[in-house]
Write a protein that holds these residues in place. Structure first.
Motif, PDB file in Angstrom:
ATOM      1  N   PRO A 277       0.819  -1.218   0.000  1.00 44.25           N
ATOM      2  CA  PRO A 277       0.000   0.000   0.000  1.00 44.25           C
ATOM      3  C   PRO A 277       0.852   1.267   0.000  1.00 44.25           C
ATOM      4  CG  PRO A 277      -0.763  -1.575   1.654  1.00 44.25           C
ATOM      5  CD  PRO A 277       0.557  -2.074   1.159  1.00 44.25           C
ATOM      6  N   GLN A 278       0.265   2.352  -0.560  1.00 46.55           N
ATOM      7  CA  GLN A 278       0.936   3.642  -0.553  1.00 46.55           C
ATOM      8  C   GLN A 278       0.884   4.270   0.828  1.00 46.55           C
ATOM      9  OE1 GLN A 278      -1.306   5.507  -3.800  1.00 46.55           O
ATOM     10  NE2 GLN A 278       0.640   5.856  -4.838  1.00 46.55           N
ATOM     11  N   GLY A 279       1.800   5.206   1.043  1.00 43.74           N
ATOM     12  CA  GLY A 279       1.822   5.927   2.307  1.00 43.74           C
ATOM     13  C   GLY A 279       2.438   7.288   2.103  1.00 43.74           C
ATOM     14  N   THR A 280       3.341   7.664   2.993  1.00 43.61           N
ATOM     15  CA  THR A 280       4.011   8.952   2.903  1.00 43.61           C
ATOM     16  C   THR A 280       5.121   8.903   1.851  1.00 43.61           C
ATOM     17  OG1 THR A 280       5.665   8.368   4.563  1.00 43.61           O
ATOM     18  CG2 THR A 280       3.577   9.318   5.353  1.00 43.61           C
ATOM     19  N   TYR A 281       5.747  10.061   1.616  1.00 46.33           N
ATOM     20  CA  TYR A 281       6.853  10.140   0.667  1.00 46.33           C
ATOM     21  C   TYR A 281       7.975   9.175   1.059  1.00 46.33           C
ATOM     22  CZ  TYR A 281      11.091  11.974  -1.513  1.00 46.33           C
ATOM     23  OH  TYR A 281      12.283  12.096  -2.181  1.00 46.33           O
ATOM     24  N   TRP A 282       8.344   9.185   2.330  1.00 43.65           N
ATOM     25  CA  TRP A 282       9.454   8.336   2.775  1.00 43.65           C
ATOM     26  C   TRP A 282       9.082   6.856   2.735  1.00 43.65           C
ATOM     27  CZ3 TRP A 282      13.781  10.618   2.406  1.00 43.65           C
ATOM     28  CH2 TRP A 282      13.894  11.987   2.685  1.00 43.65           C
ATOM     29  N   SER A 283       7.834   6.548   3.002  1.00 45.00           N
ATOM     30  CA  SER A 283       7.423   5.139   2.940  1.00 45.00           C
ATOM     31  C   SER A 283       7.428   4.640   1.495  1.00 45.00           C
ATOM     32  CB  SER A 283       6.041   4.944   3.564  1.00 45.00           C
ATOM     33  OG  SER A 283       5.041   5.583   2.806  1.00 45.00           O
ATOM     34  N   SER A 284       7.200   5.568   0.537  1.00 39.18           N
ATOM     35  CA  SER A 284       7.249   5.158  -0.865  1.00 39.18           C
ATOM     36  C   SER A 284       8.671   4.758  -1.266  1.00 39.18           C
ATOM     37  CB  SER A 284       6.730   6.282  -1.771  1.00 39.18           C
ATOM     38  OG  SER A 284       7.587   7.414  -1.732  1.00 39.18           O
ATOM     39  N   TRP A 285       9.671   5.425  -0.678  1.00 39.87           N
ATOM     40  CA  TRP A 285      11.048   4.998  -0.890  1.00 39.87           C
ATOM     41  C   TRP A 285      11.326   3.678  -0.164  1.00 39.87           C
ATOM     42  CZ3 TRP A 285      14.842   5.885  -4.115  1.00 39.87           C
ATOM     43  CH2 TRP A 285      14.901   7.085  -4.806  1.00 39.87           C
ATOM     44  N   ALA A 286      10.781   3.555   1.037  1.00 37.78           N
ATOM     45  CA  ALA A 286      10.983   2.316   1.812  1.00 37.78           C
ATOM     46  C   ALA A 286      10.377   1.109   1.108  1.00 37.78           C
ATOM     47  CB  ALA A 286      10.375   2.476   3.209  1.00 37.78           C
ATOM     48  N   ASN A 287       9.336   1.345   0.291  1.00 33.05           N
ATOM     49  CA  ASN A 287       8.703   0.237  -0.431  1.00 33.05           C
ATOM     50  C   ASN A 287       9.668  -0.482  -1.363  1.00 33.05           C
ATOM     51  OD1 ASN A 287       6.239   0.675   0.786  1.00 33.05           O
ATOM     52  ND2 ASN A 287       5.393   1.874  -0.908  1.00 33.05           N
ATOM     53  N   CYS A 288      10.702   0.221  -1.802  1.00 29.82           N
ATOM     54  CA  CYS A 288      11.700  -0.413  -2.681  1.00 29.82           C
ATOM     55  C   CYS A 288      12.456  -1.526  -1.970  1.00 29.82           C
ATOM     56  CB  CYS A 288      12.698   0.628  -3.186  1.00 29.82           C
ATOM     57  SG  CYS A 288      12.001   1.903  -4.252  1.00 29.82           S
ATOM     58  N   PHE A 289      12.414  -1.533  -0.646  1.00 37.72           N
ATOM     59  CA  PHE A 289      13.228  -2.487   0.120  1.00 37.72           C
ATOM     60  C   PHE A 289      12.373  -3.422   0.972  1.00 37.72           C
ATOM     61  CE2 PHE A 289      15.498   1.484  -0.586  1.00 37.72           C
ATOM     62  CZ  PHE A 289      16.611   1.028  -1.264  1.00 37.72           C
ATOM     63  N   LYS A 290      11.094  -3.553   0.621  1.00 34.37           N
ATOM     64  CA  LYS A 290      10.209  -4.427   1.379  1.00 34.37           C
ATOM     65  C   LYS A 290      10.148  -5.816   0.749  1.00 34.37           C
ATOM     66  CE  LYS A 290       7.191  -0.956   3.493  1.00 34.37           C
ATOM     67  NZ  LYS A 290       5.808  -0.438   3.609  1.00 34.37           N
ATOM     68  N   GLY A 291       9.874  -6.812   1.592  1.00 30.80           N
ATOM     69  CA  GLY A 291       9.734  -8.182   1.113  1.00 30.80           C
ATOM     70  C   GLY A 291      10.912  -9.045   1.487  1.00 30.80           C
ATOM     71  N   LEU A 429       5.033  -1.091 -11.251  1.00 30.86           N
ATOM     72  CA  LEU A 429       4.781   0.325 -11.500  1.00 30.86           C
ATOM     73  C   LEU A 429       4.914   1.220 -10.267  1.00 30.86           C
ATOM     74  CD1 LEU A 429       4.020   2.582 -13.430  1.00 30.86           C
ATOM     75  CD2 LEU A 429       1.613   1.930 -13.176  1.00 30.86           C
ATOM     76  N   PRO A 430       4.407   0.833  -9.079  1.00 29.32           N
ATOM     77  CA  PRO A 430       4.497   1.750  -7.931  1.00 29.32           C
ATOM     78  C   PRO A 430       5.919   2.163  -7.567  1.00 29.32           C
ATOM     79  CG  PRO A 430       2.893   0.040  -7.481  1.00 29.32           C
ATOM     80  CD  PRO A 430       3.580  -0.355  -8.756  1.00 29.32           C
ATOM     81  N   ILE A 431       6.913   1.303  -7.849  1.00 28.09           N
ATOM     82  CA  ILE A 431       8.301   1.651  -7.502  1.00 28.09           C
ATOM     83  C   ILE A 431       9.199   1.703  -8.732  1.00 28.09           C
ATOM     84  CG2 ILE A 431       8.084   0.626  -5.202  1.00 28.09           C
ATOM     85  CD1 ILE A 431       9.990  -1.647  -6.336  1.00 28.09           C
ATOM     86  N   ARG A 432       8.611   1.657  -9.933  1.00 32.83           N
ATOM     87  CA  ARG A 432       9.454   1.496 -11.131  1.00 32.83           C
ATOM     88  C   ARG A 432      10.420   2.656 -11.329  1.00 32.83           C
ATOM     89  NH1 ARG A 432       5.844   0.141 -15.417  1.00 32.83           N
ATOM     90  NH2 ARG A 432       5.989  -1.982 -14.587  1.00 32.83           N
ATOM     91  N   SER A 433       9.950   3.888 -11.225  1.00 30.21           N
ATOM     92  CA  SER A 433      10.850   5.017 -11.497  1.00 30.21           C
ATOM     93  C   SER A 433      11.986   5.064 -10.482  1.00 30.21           C
ATOM     94  CB  SER A 433      10.075   6.333 -11.500  1.00 30.21           C
ATOM     95  OG  SER A 433       9.570   6.634 -10.226  1.00 30.21           O
ATOM     96  N   ARG A 434      11.665   4.797  -9.219  1.00 29.71           N
ATOM     97  CA  ARG A 434      12.725   4.815  -8.199  1.00 29.71           C
ATOM     98  C   ARG A 434      13.639   3.603  -8.347  1.00 29.71           C
ATOM     99  NH1 ARG A 434       8.213   7.113  -5.055  1.00 29.71           N
ATOM    100  NH2 ARG A 434       8.813   9.227  -4.453  1.00 29.71           N
ATOM    101  N   GLY A 435      13.066   2.456  -8.709  1.00 29.54           N
ATOM    102  CA  GLY A 435      13.883   1.261  -8.894  1.00 29.54           C
ATOM    103  C   GLY A 435      14.875   1.427 -10.034  1.00 29.54           C
ATOM    104  N   VAL A 436      14.396   1.968 -11.159  1.00 31.90           N
ATOM    105  CA  VAL A 436      15.295   2.210 -12.289  1.00 31.90           C
ATOM    106  C   VAL A 436      16.315   3.289 -11.931  1.00 31.90           C
ATOM    107  CG1 VAL A 436      15.424   3.011 -14.680  1.00 31.90           C
ATOM    108  CG2 VAL A 436      13.595   1.461 -13.994  1.00 31.90           C
ATOM    109  N   GLY A 437      15.875   4.313 -11.184  1.00 30.07           N
ATOM    110  CA  GLY A 437      16.805   5.349 -10.748  1.00 30.07           C
ATOM    111  C   GLY A 437      17.904   4.801  -9.855  1.00 30.07           C
ATOM    112  N   LEU A 438      17.526   3.948  -8.901  1.00 31.83           N
ATOM    113  CA  LEU A 438      18.520   3.327  -8.015  1.00 31.83           C
ATOM    114  C   LEU A 438      19.465   2.428  -8.804  1.00 31.83           C
ATOM    115  CD1 LEU A 438      16.263   2.386  -4.954  1.00 31.83           C
ATOM    116  CD2 LEU A 438      18.169   4.006  -4.929  1.00 31.83           C
TER     117      LEU A 438
END
Length: 547
Positions: A277-291, A429-438
């Protein structure tokens, strides 16, 4: 909160009808974005030759240019100091590292297309500073700023092409980006070759200033193309997503092909939002490292795969040739024209890359990366052994150059394009731009690390390893071979949404046998009229107001 924009979107359960047939117009629109690779490649390539120019070395170090009658020792000492060489080369990569991370964020706020245009503007500012420089300070500042622009473009071009390209030619389209990089490297070498003997500031200012043209062409051209439909879905702007998709597929907005593909993107996005699920700006970055690390479909595993893939591409050692090839060939002592040899290796790079346009769609990403790593490590160990055992023999040096060219062939037709293709395909899609950026920032981080340490490894005033440095590259390519076999999945012929399903249902080593069996739209829920459930549209549009 945005209002309703689409009353309904027709959907399908047929996995073969989630994308329109390919047209030349659609192909060319997606392929133009690959032009961004030219100024990435040119910027990487021009510095290799400039650092070997007599006028540039004299200007930067204050050393007198040796006369033709000077001793070999005096000629060998007429080079940039290792620290200066390292700083000039690596500072661009430092800028691109941060630029790629920032771009991953920015692309979700202002869109993929506008982020690329901003990157072109930043790059132009950096090039102007470099062109005006007469000393180290302004040159370094200009390369740092230009690096931010290259970071923006190198990350988001991959994202844009992956999200816009038809699945059957996505690998070939993204491989075109690597081909454009090689064209940029070749153009840089040609310009360097033409200006190397000038005894004025034009020797380095001409190669630097030409870069402005590439940024103007890319920034001006991309402004006329549609933004990514998947970006609009992420922002909940489904009407704009439909119009963008219609332009990219050369179909009317009401076409079943456009509607079915849009329904699949929307349903997949809704599914991914339920998983994480979506959350705050910082949680959206944290989503890249969940699982879980052990689950191939987890965001953490995908982020590690993307960042390590780009790390491995740098570990192949190919940029040693393109950044330091001229000075390395000079150090071998038996080559009369190291600039010409650098030009030849760049030509091999250019001519070999188009092979991947066919092979990456015919054989897949995974086989290319496995066999490419094997070919490179064999060539690198052979170069290291020959140079160590009989490196003073002109015949041996010719054989070394031949194997270096074969090694570049393997890279250019496999890992060069393959690594970029994979990172554009593996993220949801929810983390694609940040994932490709990282992932792209990882490429530039390791690019920076390698450009910092290499002068200390091979510099005549430091390690002076000469050909022995290929033992290091060969060992790292061995790691690339093992990595590709164990961890890289096969994504050939799948839509980005089908890649998500494949990662959930299989392992990397078995991924080539996986076939799609249903659509996300069918799983999410379809009405009796064959449209996507309206509550899904409402939910995606509502959540799209939150970045």
């Amino acid at each position: 909160m945005p209002g309703r924009t689409l009353a309904e979107v027709s959907a399908t359960s047929d996995v073969e009808r989630i994308e329109a047939p390919i047209t030349w117009k659609a192909y060319l629109m997606c392929a133009f974005a690959a032009f961004g690779g030219i100024y990435f490649g040119y910027d990487s390539g021009y510095i290799n030759g400039v650092k070997g120019m007599d006028y540039f070395i004299r200007q930067q170090t204050g050393k007198a240019i040796p006369l033709p009658s000077a001793s070999e020792e005096d000629k060998a000492e007429f080079v940039l100091e290792s620290w200066r060489d390292s700083l000039i080369t690596s500072i661009l990569s430092a800028g691109t590292f941060f630029g790629a991370i920032i771009a991953g964020d920015l692309a979700d706020f202002i869109g993929r297309r506008l982020t690329i245009i901003v990157g072109c503007v930043v790059f132009l500012i950096g090039v102007i500073l470099q062109t005006a420089s007469t000393g180290l300070g302004l040159l370094v500042a200009g390369r740092l700023i230009a690096g931010f622009g290259v970071g923006f473009v190198s990350a988001i071009i991959i994202l844009y092409m992956s999200e816009c390209s038809p699945k059957k030619i996505r690998g070939a389209i993204v491989s075109g980006y690597q081909f454009a990089i090689t064209i940029g490297l070749l153009l840089a070498n040609c310009v360097n070759y033409a200006t190397q003997d000038r005894m004025d500031t034009g020797s380095y200012r001409i190669p630097i200033a030409i870069q402005m043209l590439w940024a103007l062409i890319l920034g001006g051209g991309i402004a006329f193309l549609p933004d990514s439909p998947r970006y609009y879905v992420k922002r909940g702007k489904l009407d704009k997503a439909a119009k963008s998709l219609a332009r990219l597929r050369s179909q009317p907005v009401g076409s079943d092909y456009v509607q079915h593909e849009l329904a699949e993107i929307v349903a997949n996005h809704e599914y991914e939002l339920q998983v994480v699920p979506q959350g705050t700006y910082w949680s959206s970055w944290a989503n890249c490292f969940k699982g879980s690390l052990w689950k191939p479909s987890s965001n953490l595993r995908r982020t590690i795969l993307g960042t390590s893939m780009q790390m491995m591409q740098q570990w192949t050692g190919v940029n040693f040739i393109f950044y330091f090839g001229t000075t390395f060939f000079e150090q071998l002592g038996t080559i009369n024209d190291p600039f010409l040899i650098s030009l030849i290796t760049t030509l091999v790079n250019v001519c070999s890359t188009p092979i991947s346009f066919w092979t990456i769609e015919r054989f897949g990403r995974r086989p290319l990366l496995i066999w490419g790593a094997l070919g490179m490590l064999i060539c690198e160990f052979l170069v290291a052994i020959m140079g160590t055992v009989d490196g003073d023999n002109p015949a041996t040096v010719k054989a070394m150059i031949a194997f270096i060219c074969i090694y570049i062939f393997f890279f250019a037709s496999t890992w060069g394009p393959g690594a970029w293709v994979v990172i554009g395909e593996i993220f949801p899609l929810p983390i694609r731009s940040r994932g490709v950026g990282l992932s792209t920032s990882s490429n530039w981080l390791w690019n920076c690390i390698i450009t910092v340490i290499t002068p200390y490894l091979v510099g005549p005033d430091k390690g002076n390893l000469k050909a022995k440095v290929f033992f290091l590259w060969g060992s790292l390519c061995t790691a690339c071979f093992v990595y590709a076999y164990l961890l890289v999945p096969e994504t050939k012929g799948l839509s980005l949404e089908q890649v998500d399903k494949m990662l959930e249902e299989t392992t990397p080593r078995n991924s080539s046998r996986w076939v799609p069996h249903t659509t996300f739209a069918a799983e999410a829920g379809m009405t009796e009229k064959g449209t996507l459930a309206p509550e899904i549209l409402e939910d995606v549009e509502r959540k799209g107001s939150v970045v």
